[in-house]
Scaffold this motif. Sequence first.
Motif, PDB file in Angstrom:
ATOM      1  N   ILE A 122      28.823   6.453  50.619  1.00 42.69           N
ATOM      2  CA  ILE A 122      27.484   6.968  50.892  1.00 42.69           C
ATOM      3  C   ILE A 122      26.546   5.816  50.593  1.00 42.69           C
ATOM      4  O   ILE A 122      26.390   5.404  49.439  1.00 42.69           O
ATOM      5  N   GLY A 123      25.973   5.256  51.650  1.00 43.85           N
ATOM      6  CA  GLY A 123      25.181   4.044  51.478  1.00 43.85           C
ATOM      7  C   GLY A 123      26.095   2.922  51.031  1.00 43.85           C
ATOM      8  O   GLY A 123      27.138   2.683  51.633  1.00 43.85           O
ATOM      9  N   ASP A 124      25.723   2.263  49.950  1.00 42.21           N
ATOM     10  CA  ASP A 124      26.529   1.165  49.415  1.00 42.21           C
ATOM     11  C   ASP A 124      27.386   1.588  48.229  1.00 42.21           C
ATOM     12  O   ASP A 124      27.919   0.735  47.518  1.00 42.21           O
ATOM     13  N   VAL A 125      27.531   2.877  48.008  1.00 42.13           N
ATOM     14  CA  VAL A 125      28.323   3.383  46.894  1.00 42.13           C
ATOM     15  C   VAL A 125      29.631   3.954  47.443  1.00 42.13           C
ATOM     16  O   VAL A 125      29.622   4.847  48.303  1.00 42.13           O
ATOM     17  N   TYR A 126      30.748   3.444  46.943  1.00 43.81           N
ATOM     18  CA  TYR A 126      32.069   3.872  47.411  1.00 43.81           C
ATOM     19  C   TYR A 126      32.800   4.600  46.294  1.00 43.81           C
ATOM     20  O   TYR A 126      32.695   4.245  45.123  1.00 43.81           O
ATOM     21  N   THR A 127      33.535   5.626  46.686  1.00 41.97           N
ATOM     22  CA  THR A 127      34.248   6.470  45.734  1.00 41.97           C
ATOM     23  C   THR A 127      35.712   6.558  46.141  1.00 41.97           C
ATOM     24  O   THR A 127      36.032   6.618  47.334  1.00 41.97           O
ATOM     25  N   ASP A 128      36.579   6.607  45.145  1.00 39.42           N
ATOM     26  CA  ASP A 128      38.004   6.761  45.402  1.00 39.42           C
ATOM     27  C   ASP A 128      38.324   8.209  45.780  1.00 39.42           C
ATOM     28  O   ASP A 128      37.608   9.140  45.408  1.00 39.42           O
ATOM     29  N   THR A 129      39.422   8.371  46.506  1.00 40.71           N
ATOM     30  CA  THR A 129      39.907   9.689  46.909  1.00 40.71           C
ATOM     31  C   THR A 129      41.243   9.961  46.249  1.00 40.71           C
ATOM     32  O   THR A 129      42.113   9.081  46.190  1.00 40.71           O
ATOM     33  N   LEU A 130      41.397  11.162  45.754  1.00 39.52           N
ATOM     34  CA  LEU A 130      42.644  11.621  45.156  1.00 39.52           C
ATOM     35  C   LEU A 130      43.370  12.483  46.179  1.00 39.52           C
ATOM     36  O   LEU A 130      42.780  13.410  46.747  1.00 39.52           O
ATOM     37  N   PHE A 131      44.625  12.165  46.443  1.00 36.19           N
ATOM     38  CA  PHE A 131      45.467  12.979  47.308  1.00 36.19           C
ATOM     39  C   PHE A 131      46.234  13.952  46.421  1.00 36.19           C
ATOM     40  O   PHE A 131      46.821  13.546  45.421  1.00 36.19           O
ATOM     41  N   MET A 132      46.229  15.224  46.805  1.00 31.75           N
ATOM     42  CA  MET A 132      46.922  16.247  46.023  1.00 31.75           C
ATOM     43  C   MET A 132      47.797  17.083  46.960  1.00 31.75           C
ATOM     44  O   MET A 132      47.468  17.273  48.131  1.00 31.75           O
TER      45      MET A 132
END
Length: 181
Positions: A164-174
């Motif tokens: 989102i914009g210049d902020v990146y977040t990790d994703t957890l696969f479940m």
Amino acid sequence: MTNTFRATNGSQIEIRRATPDDAPAVLAHLKIVGGESDNLTFGPEGPGLSEAEEREYLARAAAADNALVLLALHEGAIVGSLSFEGGQRVRTRHTGELGICVAGAFIGNGIGRALLEALIDWAEEGGVIRKLNLRTRVDNLGAIRLYERLGWVAEGRITRDQGIGDVYTDTLFMGRPVDGR
């Protein structure tokens, strides 16, 4: 498949399968929740489908034995939704991925749990789906706790997956097996 329950806030909630005629309301709901939450893969623009494309998607899901779209309704308005789509090929049709969202005013009232439990029941009764998968942001801690309580386990992590914009977040696969298989 229709189920009615009382949410923790006292609201009467109906859970039912979506039909193609729900397409306009589903798209409106997704635009609202997309604007309320950073936990979805889209924002207030919604998923980017036309009404005709959403109608077609809902018709395909209703006809498939390995797909399901559920709606949670309060007084006729959509306050939550869940979509699940199994694989299209012989070797992957037993597994698929879900997406779920609940309107901000209704989060924490048992609607997400009710939608997930309805999915699990459908998968167990249908006999086709053997594995339920999902992705969530690693900072979506309330959702992760709910998934874990219902039998999902973390299976992997991808870094900088959502931005989102210049902020990146990790994703957890479940993932969660169906019927213990």
